[in-house]
Design a protein around this motif. Structure first.
Motif, PDB file in Angstrom:
ATOM      1  N   LYS A 138       0.869  -1.176   0.000  1.00  0.00           N
ATOM      2  CA  LYS A 138       0.000   0.000   0.000  1.00  0.00           C
ATOM      3  C   LYS A 138       0.901   1.220   0.000  1.00  0.00           C
ATOM      4  N   ASP A 171       1.980   1.458  -9.538  1.00  0.00           N
ATOM      5  CA  ASP A 171       0.718   1.966 -10.067  1.00  0.00           C
ATOM      6  C   ASP A 171       0.457   3.296  -9.360  1.00  0.00           C
ATOM      7  N   LYS A 173      -1.655   5.590 -10.006  1.00  0.00           N
ATOM      8  CA  LYS A 173      -3.074   5.916  -9.823  1.00  0.00           C
ATOM      9  C   LYS A 173      -3.630   5.263  -8.559  1.00  0.00           C
ATOM     10  N   LYS A 174      -3.325   3.969  -8.385  1.00  0.00           N
ATOM     11  CA  LYS A 174      -3.825   3.249  -7.222  1.00  0.00           C
ATOM     12  C   LYS A 174      -2.889   3.370  -6.020  1.00  0.00           C
ATOM     13  N   GLN A 175      -1.707   3.940  -6.257  1.00  0.00           N
ATOM     14  CA  GLN A 175      -0.698   4.091  -5.206  1.00  0.00           C
ATOM     15  C   GLN A 175      -0.355   2.732  -4.562  1.00  0.00           C
ATOM     16  N   THR A 176       0.045   1.835  -5.444  1.00  0.00           N
ATOM     17  CA  THR A 176       0.513   0.525  -4.997  1.00  0.00           C
ATOM     18  C   THR A 176       1.815   0.201  -5.733  1.00  0.00           C
TER      19      THR A 176
END
Length: 243
Positions: A138, A171, A173-176
């Motif tokens: 995360k 990623d 955008k998803k912050q992963t």
């Protein structure tokens, strides 16, 4: 791995453990040609055991590689009734157990066997076999934070180290992030603790490789037998390090 004599006799299938204890106490059991009457005696796979002068048939060692799914306990049984790794081996005559553990929420490669000596060898603290994991974190960890893993991070009195760590993809955008990490250690919840320490909790975790063994060809919940060559290579490499 050594086990109590009465337990080994019971596992051979000739009688129950309670009756095996009576056989021992009455002098009807020999270990390596000598009568044994004490219940506390422990034996190994190398010991020859006779009951009424008849050698017992020992359970043949078996070795499996299981792709453990998430939501499965790395244990032979669970008092809460949750699914365990042994549930995937219904119908197997041998009583097998996992070599080490993977967390309930962690998937991936785990070795299953009934060979206690083999298990102890692979779990020996000096046996630093590569264990490769794929982590979904995360947030996107800073490279300098991941570099701390190689030097060691303190957590609850432990120094947690990684042999290798590399960001495979991110990623934004998803912050992963997807990260490969290789360990030699095997501390409880080690990877999750390491990522929590840098503020990037683990969302998903999978063990991809144990030494030269991989999950190739397997889906979650599937397993295969280890080949004699694979077992031999694991034992040889462990013996070189441990001895």
């Amino acid at each position: 791995m050594s086990e109590r004599l009465q337990k080994v006799i019971a596992k051979s299938g000739i009688t129950s453990r309670r009756k095996a204890e009576k056989l021992i106490e009455s002098g009807q059991v020999k270990v390596n040609g000598k009568v044994v009457t004490e219940l506390g005696v422990k034996v190994t796979n190398q010991d020859e055991i006779e009951v009424n002068d008849v050698p017992i048939e020992k359970e043949q060692p078996v070795y499996y590689l299981l792709y453990k799914p998430r939501g499965v306990i790395s244990s032979a049984s669970d008092d809460k009734g949750r699914k365990t790794v042994t549930d995937f081996f219904e119908g197997l005559e041998e009583r097998i157990f996992p070599v080490g553990r993977l967390d309930y929420d962690t998937s991936g490669l785990i070795i299953m066997t009934n060979d206690g000596d083999f298990m102890n060898l692979l779990l020996h603290p000096r046996y630093r076999m590569d264990k490769e994991y794929i982590v979904k974190s995360k947030g996107i960890p800073a490279k300098e934070d991941l570099e701390k893993f190689k030097k060691g991070i303190r957590s609850d009195g432990d120094t947690l180290k990684a042999k290798h760590v590399k960001i495979m993809s991110i990623d934004k955008k998803k912050q992963t992030a997807i990260i490969k990490i290789i360990l030699h250690q095997g501390k409880n919840r080690q990877i999750r603790r390491m990522f929590e320490a840098i503020g990037n909790p683990v969302m998903k975790l999978r063990r991809e490789r144990f030494g030269f063994l991989t999950l190739e060809g397997l889906q979650p919940g599937e397993y295969r037998k280890l080949t004699p060559h694979e077992v031999d290579q694991l034992i040889k490499s462990a013996n070189k390090i441990v001895k």
